[in-house]
Design a protein around this motif. Structure first.
Motif, short mmCIF file in Angstrom:
data_model
loop_
_atom_site.label_atom_id
_atom_site.label_comp_id
_atom_site.label_asym_id
_atom_site.label_seq_id
_atom_site.Cartn_x
_atom_site.Cartn_y
_atom_site.Cartn_z
N VAL A 99 0.82 -1.22 0.00
CA VAL A 99 0.00 0.00 0.00
C VAL A 99 0.86 1.27 0.00
CG1 VAL A 99 -1.72 1.30 1.32
CG2 VAL A 99 -2.03 -1.15 0.93
N PRO A 100 1.84 1.41 0.90
CA PRO A 100 2.67 2.62 0.83
C PRO A 100 3.52 2.68 -0.44
CG PRO A 100 3.09 1.45 2.89
CD PRO A 100 2.13 0.63 2.08
N THR A 101 3.89 1.52 -0.96
CA THR A 101 4.65 1.51 -2.22
C THR A 101 3.81 2.08 -3.34
OG1 THR A 101 5.88 -0.43 -1.47
CG2 THR A 101 5.93 0.04 -3.82
N LEU A 102 2.54 1.69 -3.40
CA LEU A 102 1.63 2.25 -4.41
C LEU A 102 1.41 3.74 -4.18
CD1 LEU A 102 -0.99 -0.62 -4.66
CD2 LEU A 102 0.50 0.20 -6.49
N GLN A 103 1.24 4.13 -2.92
CA GLN A 103 1.03 5.55 -2.62
C GLN A 103 2.26 6.38 -2.92
OE1 GLN A 103 -0.18 5.36 1.48
NE2 GLN A 103 -2.36 5.16 0.95
N GLY A 104 3.43 5.75 -2.88
CA GLY A 104 4.67 6.46 -3.20
C GLY A 104 4.91 6.59 -4.68
N GLY A 105 4.04 6.03 -5.49
CA GLY A 105 4.15 6.18 -6.93
C GLY A 105 4.93 5.08 -7.63
#
Length: 143
Positions: A99-105
């Motif tokens: 999830v944070p990887t996706l949010q980080g672009g």
């Protein structure tokens, strides 16, 4: 008795497709972690890390997680009931990282973490998988 037995006969039981899929995902995840550990070892000898202790710790952690996933994949495929908890925990960790990887672009890496984890989590609670890992006839499968 190492083979899965049908309740009424001596023929080996076929494994559900979901069990094969989950085991394959676990082995692929383990391979990725072990390759990353190898890459860290290579970098330890070719570059100077910012923190030698941190680099060694990360290498050991990646190798241990990869080895653990290989064991989980093997014993899950064989139908041991304790493996469901380990599979669940590791896939939840993958979601926590995805999830944070996706949010980080970082879309590709995030999806590569997210999609298999969600698929395994959904299949892990299907009736054939639970039945495969909690057989009551024959040998009890607990370590």
């Amino acid at each position: 008795m190492s083979r899965l037995q049908e309740p009424h006969g001596g023929r080996p039981a076929s494994r559900p497709a979901a069990v094969i899929f989950i085991s394959a995902v676990l082995v692929l995840e383990a391979a990725v972690l072990l390759v990353l550990a190898g890459w860290f070892v290579y970098n330890l000898f070719t570059e100077t890390p910012v923190s030698m202790g941190g680099a060694v710790f990360t290498t050991v952690l990646l190798a241990a997680a990869g080895g653990w996933l290989l064991a989980l994949g093997h014993f899950f495929f064989r139908g041991f009931r304790w493996t469901r908890a380990g599979v669940l925990v590791f896939q939840l960790f993958a979601l926590v990282i995805a999830v944070p990887t996706l949010q980080g672009g970082v879309l590709l890496a995030g999806l590569l973490l997210l999609v298999p984890a969600v698929a395994v989590l959904i299949l892990l609670f299907t009736r054939p998988v639970v039945r495969h890992t909690s057989r009551l006839s024959g040998e009890t499968k607990a370590l």
